[in-house]
Design an enzyme around this catalytic site. Sequence first.
Site, PDB file in Angstrom:
ATOM      1  N   ASP A 144       0.859  -1.176   0.000  1.00 12.91           N
ATOM      2  CA  ASP A 144       0.000   0.000   0.000  1.00 12.91           C
ATOM      3  C   ASP A 144       0.905   1.240   0.000  1.00 12.91           C
ATOM      4  O   ASP A 144       2.106   1.143   0.291  1.00 12.91           O
ATOM      5  CB  ASP A 144      -0.878  -0.064   1.243  1.00 12.91           C
ATOM      6  CG  ASP A 144      -1.646   1.213   1.505  1.00 12.91           C
ATOM      7  OD1 ASP A 144      -2.254   1.732   0.555  1.00 12.91           O
ATOM      8  OD2 ASP A 144      -1.630   1.675   2.653  1.00 12.91           O
ATOM      9  N   ASP A 148      -0.224   5.085   1.105  1.00 11.16           N
ATOM     10  CA  ASP A 148      -0.467   5.967   2.256  1.00 11.16           C
ATOM     11  C   ASP A 148      -0.568   5.159   3.545  1.00 11.16           C
ATOM     12  O   ASP A 148      -1.374   4.236   3.657  1.00 11.16           O
ATOM     13  CB  ASP A 148      -1.758   6.760   2.049  1.00 11.16           C
ATOM     14  CG  ASP A 148      -1.633   7.766   0.923  1.00 11.16           C
ATOM     15  OD1 ASP A 148      -0.993   8.801   1.125  1.00 11.16           O
ATOM     16  OD2 ASP A 148      -2.173   7.491  -0.172  1.00 11.16           O
TER      17      ASP A 148
END
Length: 296
Positions: free
Chosen positions: A45, A47
């Site tokens: 991922d 953020d």
Amino acid sequence: MGSPPNAAPQSQPTPGSVPTPHTPAGRDGLAALLAHPERAVIALDFDGTLAEIVPDPEKARAHHGAVAALGRLVPRLHAAAVITGRPATVAVRLGGFADVPGLDHLTVLGHYGAERWEAATGTVHAPAPHPGVAAIQAELPGVLDASGVWHGTWIETAIERKGGRAIAVHTRRATDPQDAFDQLRGPLTALAERHGLIVEPGRLVLELRPPGMDKGVALAEWVRETGAATVLYAGDDLGDLAAFAAVEKLRSDGLAGVLVCSGSNEVTELAERADLVVDGPAGVVGLLAALAERLD
């Protein structure tokens, strides 16, 4: 940063020291990655995992050691991917992933896989935007204003327009972020449903986007495409639960896998399902660097 209740303790690797997952499946997955890195892939991922969560999404940047760690590790693996709800080109820009030595086999899957950027070519492939996104963009300021939880220019600073493919409403800057999140969830869900979209909740953010794609679907399709035998996935948010479920399904089908949580007190569900919990983006980068050091 402390560990969530009932979660595995966080591990902060020292240089060259790869932390040990607390689950048997995680230990098996890590052993497989280290034994045959040429058959392994990693997916991350953005953020909260490679970049710290910040009030203004446009000011997010990959951790200062992320690109260097990936540049060392990725050439030793079969491939690597960043899977994010952001537009692919935005993630590439904020991450600094373009034209980096060692990242030829990096793929960025933006908008949960609807967009795809390949480092080898620098090109993005994407379908046409969902028409409901434009309709929601026109109505959203009025819905937020009517909610009564916003003040003045808050409406404009809250809305993140994701390249015409999704819209995210952040409540982190509100006077009471959790109360604003709770009050907006119902109205935004109704708005999304009127236009054929869904709402994906996250860490003080509600994202309105087309149905049918999530990080789990994107990850599973990419892993099958690569033909990898081992996958490590790292995430931090509710949206990463689908990717965790995809890795668990791949493990049941015979692949090896490692689930890493970029530790947060805001999301306990992910930490409770992870094989390994590290201390935020710094911990993720430490893990990547330690894997690269070990494989050297």
